[in-house]
Design a protein around this motif. Structure first.
Motif, PDB file in Angstrom:
ATOM      1  N   ASP A  71     -45.655 -58.358  -3.088  1.00 54.97           N
ATOM      2  CA  ASP A  71     -44.471 -57.605  -2.666  1.00 54.97           C
ATOM      3  C   ASP A  71     -43.239 -58.484  -2.490  1.00 54.97           C
ATOM      4  OD1 ASP A  71     -43.204 -55.208  -2.048  1.00 54.97           O
ATOM      5  OD2 ASP A  71     -43.386 -55.573   0.098  1.00 54.97           O
ATOM      6  N   MET A 108     -46.001 -52.114  -1.169  1.00 56.79           N
ATOM      7  CA  MET A 108     -44.544 -52.084  -1.059  1.00 56.79           C
ATOM      8  C   MET A 108     -44.064 -51.796   0.355  1.00 56.79           C
ATOM      9  SD  MET A 108     -43.307 -50.241  -4.507  1.00 56.79           S
ATOM     10  CE  MET A 108     -41.607 -50.035  -3.988  1.00 56.79           C
ATOM     11  N   ARG A 109     -43.217 -52.697   0.838  1.00 63.34           N
ATOM     12  CA  ARG A 109     -42.594 -52.565   2.157  1.00 63.34           C
ATOM     13  C   ARG A 109     -43.624 -52.269   3.235  1.00 63.34           C
ATOM     14  NH1 ARG A 109     -38.721 -49.933  -1.380  1.00 63.34           N
ATOM     15  NH2 ARG A 109     -36.820 -51.156  -1.390  1.00 63.34           N
ATOM     16  N   ASP A 132     -46.742 -54.022   5.802  1.00 59.85           N
ATOM     17  CA  ASP A 132     -47.194 -55.283   6.389  1.00 59.85           C
ATOM     18  C   ASP A 132     -48.712 -55.400   6.436  1.00 59.85           C
ATOM     19  OD1 ASP A 132     -44.594 -56.197   6.949  1.00 59.85           O
ATOM     20  OD2 ASP A 132     -44.515 -54.938   8.731  1.00 59.85           O
ATOM     21  N   TRP A 168     -51.359 -55.368   4.295  1.00 61.86           N
ATOM     22  CA  TRP A 168     -52.133 -56.263   3.423  1.00 61.86           C
ATOM     23  C   TRP A 168     -51.998 -57.729   3.803  1.00 61.86           C
ATOM     24  CZ3 TRP A 168     -49.074 -59.783   0.869  1.00 61.86           C
ATOM     25  CH2 TRP A 168     -47.705 -59.490   0.847  1.00 61.86           C
ATOM     26  N   LYS A 169     -50.935 -58.074   4.540  1.00 58.41           N
ATOM     27  CA  LYS A 169     -50.704 -59.488   4.870  1.00 58.41           C
ATOM     28  C   LYS A 169     -51.807 -60.058   5.744  1.00 58.41           C
ATOM     29  CE  LYS A 169     -45.743 -58.865   4.552  1.00 58.41           C
ATOM     30  NZ  LYS A 169     -44.470 -58.794   5.266  1.00 58.41           N
ATOM     31  N   LYS A 170     -52.497 -59.145   6.461  1.00 57.23           N
ATOM     32  CA  LYS A 170     -53.544 -59.619   7.368  1.00 57.23           C
ATOM     33  C   LYS A 170     -54.735 -60.187   6.604  1.00 57.23           C
ATOM     34  CE  LYS A 170     -52.397 -56.245  10.871  1.00 57.23           C
ATOM     35  NZ  LYS A 170     -52.687 -54.870  11.281  1.00 57.23           N
TER      36      LYS A 170
END
Lengths: 231, 494
Positions: A49, A66-67, A69, A71-73
């Motif tokens: 992203d 998209m936009r 948070d 998946w960042k984990k």
């Protein structure tokens, strides 16, 4: 795990990436090869992203990236030096990243202890800023930081370039280990066909933004790839 | 021939730098600022005789000016020490060519003297010499007066370069220089030792005697050879070029921030960013000077009536760090923006960290400016209103508008007075934030009263604080809209 649908990226009307559909299941080691400008890094940036797709989307665990948070984990990544914070010393950087994944100081120290071999005694305890390290050592720092949060998905862009021969061999062994032990999903791009066939079970060839080959690695894969890229 | 080639290489280097034309608008604007100062100096030059004539009963204008010379020298030296960029011309590509090393070193040392900025004060000195010195003495004295000033510039340029190469301009040397200047001023004030008298005697000799100019000339020569000696001692470029820094970094302990979770971690990284880059550190030093801005305005009865102006000053100094750093609030992270965007940092947390950092800056500045309360209750009211308005309204405006600044800032390269990464947008961001409140105060205090004006701003500020969560959400949405533009812009090197 990772699901790509109708993903397109165009700059000024020129399509640089066009992937109709691609599924990367949990635990797969996915290799991406292609000449310069084939769209490898663009594809990785779209998954992370960092650029906006012109069309379509990438989903991780059934959520669009998209936009978002979420998946960042579960995703660890290292594409280039932009993923480092170069005015910190390595320990500070690892601490910072570790804290983002709710690691205690003890967890981080223990983790770094297991990385000592990989660093070859050059990185930890040197009190040098990351920007003053060589390209190879910066790469090692980036890869280790990507692993720090126990990711389920690991994305590395050309992890073998700039590494010395011993480190390349260590990294290969290391990636194979991670696969076996933690069933980690790995996306790795490389220009080195040898390395990528040794590490990845599935190899996708990109050319001018299109998937032209999708192979399950076997004894003949390397030959097939070499034949494909031979001019 | 050689010097000509080297000069042409340097010229090509500057105009072929990427981003030179992109930043043309900013360069033109800076040019206008320069022109403005030049005009002011020129006008001052023509008025100086008249001003100094009235300033003292017995001493004539040139004697007064001579008395100030050593002060000009010292302050100029301190200023150069912190502001002047070292001429770090890239030796290695030339070192392997058959060029004599001493010519390269001479070029390195002499090139700064050709920069017109050095001589900007001559715009004031020459009219003064023509008007006043010629009248009191003779044309020859006036010529010597001007020449002695040129030599002073040369001496300063050499000495500052030497000191800077030898000692570096860290926080420690900054404090020493400030302390020395303060001591000299104190000695003068308490009439223990007068640098003024010494300067007057010294420059009197230099200007009036025919052989007088030999004195500054030999000082310049001495400073020049000090530099030559330095380069002889440090033969290899790695020893003197670019940075004078040790390998080991002092790790700043900011462990108290750990208690605040991810926000604390982000803030501590941001503080390290400020402390470990020249450009950000020099902004910190400059802020120290700007804090004294209030002294210029609060003490002048001229400004006592212009409420808008006074409030502008109050808002500027109570929000100094926020204005200095805040205009680049997201761009500072441009070199590791990808890192921040792919790690486990929710956008809201990232913006919250920036918000708390800016609020902390405001708090620090508010506390540091409390000595101004000595100037009366009006100042107290203005500072409190400005503080509340800054943390309630301006913070959010900055966070919102900062998303339009998509230019990469390359902190590792930049030094003092570097405008890399400044675009027209940077100005557009700061202008409304600085001037709209000033206009509100000026208008309201003219129509009603200062009290009404200040209460209006205070209420707006309090409203901002109360609706903080909502305003952050607005900023988060804006950030998400602009995210790809930011990432793309920051990835583009110059």
């Amino acid at each position: 795990m990772i699901q790509v649908t109708n993903l397109q990226k165009a700059y000024n009307g020129v399509t640089v990436l066009n992937i109709q559909g691609l599924k990367i299941p949990q635990g797969e080691s996915f290799g991406l090869v292609g000449n310069n400008g084939a769209g490898k890094t663009t594809f990785f940036r779209l998954i992370l992203d960092l650029i906006e797709p012109s069309n379509g989307e990438v989903q991780i665990d059934d959520h669009t990236v998209m936009r978002n948070d979420e998946w960042k984990k579960t995703t660890g990544s290292f594409l280039d030096e932009g993923f480092l914070i170069d005015f910190l010393i390595p320990e500070e950087y690892f601490n910072f990243v570790g804290k983002l994944y709710h690691k205690t100081d003890g967890d981080i120290t223990e983790f770094l202890e297991t990385m000592k071999d990989f660093f070859n005694g050059e990185v930890l305890g040197s009190k040098k800023l990351i920007r003053d390290f060589s390209k190879g050592n910066q790469k090692k720092i980036g890869i280790v930081a990507a692993l720090l949060g126990d990711p389920k998905i690991l994305i590395l862009d050309e992890p073998f370039t700039a590494l010395d021969p011993s480190s390349q061999i260590r990294l290969k062994r290391f990636l194979n280990d991670l696969q076996l032990k933690f069933n980690m999903t790995m996306l790795i791009s490389s220009h080195d066909l040898n390395h990528v066939t040794e590490v990845c079970k599935r190899i996708v060839v990109l050319e001018k933004g299109l998937i032209v080959k999708d192979l399950q690695t076997n004894a003949d894969t390397l030959k097939e790839l070499e034949a494909y890229f031979a001019v | 021939m050689l010097i000509k080639d080297l000069l042409s290489h340097e010229w090509k280097k500057s105009i072929r730098a990427k981003g030179f034309y992109k930043n043309l608008a900013v360069n033109i604007l800076l040019g206008f600022v320069g022109l403005y100062f030049a005009t002011i100096l020129l006008l001052l030059g023509f008025k100086l005789d008249e001003i100094l004539e009235k300033a003292h009963k017995t001493l004539n204008p040139m004697e007064l000016f001579n008395g100030a010379m050593l002060y000009i020298l010292l302050i100029g030296l301190a200023f150069r020490f912190f502001m002047q960029q070292l001429n770090t011309f890239n030796l290695p590509p030339y070192q392997v060519l058959p060029i004599k090393r001493s010519s390269l070193i001479n070029f390195l040392l002499l090139k700064p003297l050709f920069s017109p900025v050095n001589y900007i004060l001559l715009l004031m000195v020459i009219p003064f010499a023509v008007q006043s010195v010629v009248g009191y003495y003779s044309a020859a004295v006036a010529v010597r007066f001007v020449l002695s000033f040129v030599l002073l510039v040369w001496f300063n340029s050499f000495t500052a370069a030497f000191l800077k190469r030898k000692y570096g301009s860290g926080l420690f040397s900054f404090l020493i220089v400030i302390a020395v200047l303060a001591c000299i001023a104190a000695l003068e004030y308490f009439k223990v030792f007068s640098l003024f008298d010494m300067s007057r005697a010294l420059y009197g000799f230099i200007v009036l005697k025919t052989i007088g100019l030999l004195l500054p000339l030999s000082a310049v020569a001495l400073a020049f050879f000090l530099n030559k000696w330095f380069f002889a001692q440090n033969y290899y470029p790695e020893r003197f070029n670019v940075k004078l820094k040790g390998d080991k970094v002092r790790t700043t302990q900011l462990s108290f921030l750990n208690r605040f979770g991810i926000i604390g971690e982000l803030i501590s990284v941001e503080i390290k960013l400020i402390l470990r880059h020249k450009r950000t550190k020099s902004i910190l030093y400059m802020s120290g000077f700007f804090l004294l801005y209030g002294l210029m305005f609060y003490t002048q009865p001229v400004y006592a009536k212009s409420n808008g102006m006074l409030f502008f000053v109050a808002m500027f100094i109570t929000g100094l760090l926020m204005f200095m750093y805040g205009q680049w609030t997201i761009s500072w992270d441009s070199s590791h923006f990808d890192s921040l965007m792919t790690r486990n940092i929710p956008i809201r947390t990232y913006l919250n960290a920036n918000y708390y950092l800016l609020v902390a800056f405001n708090l620090i500045c508010f506390v540091l400016t409390t000595p101004y309360f000595y100037f009366g209750m009006k100042i107290v009211y203005m500072h409190v209103a400005a503080f509340i308005f800054n943390i309630g309204v301006n913070v959010f405006l900055l966070l919102f508008l900062a998303t339009f600044n998509t230019k990469r800032i390359d902190l590792s390269k930049a030094q003092v007075m570097n405008y890399q990464g400044t675009t027209f947008k940077s100005f557009l961001i700061v202008l409304p934030i600085m001037f709209i409140p000033m206009i509100i105060v000026a208008a309201l205090s003219a129509l009603t009263s200062m009290t009404v004006a200040l209460w209006t701003l205070t209420f707006l500020g309090i409203a901002g604080i109360v609706f903080r969560k909502y305003l952050i959400t607005v900023c988060v949405n804006q950030f998400n809209r602009r995210k790809y533009k930011l990432a793309e812009g920051f990835r583009e090197g110059e």
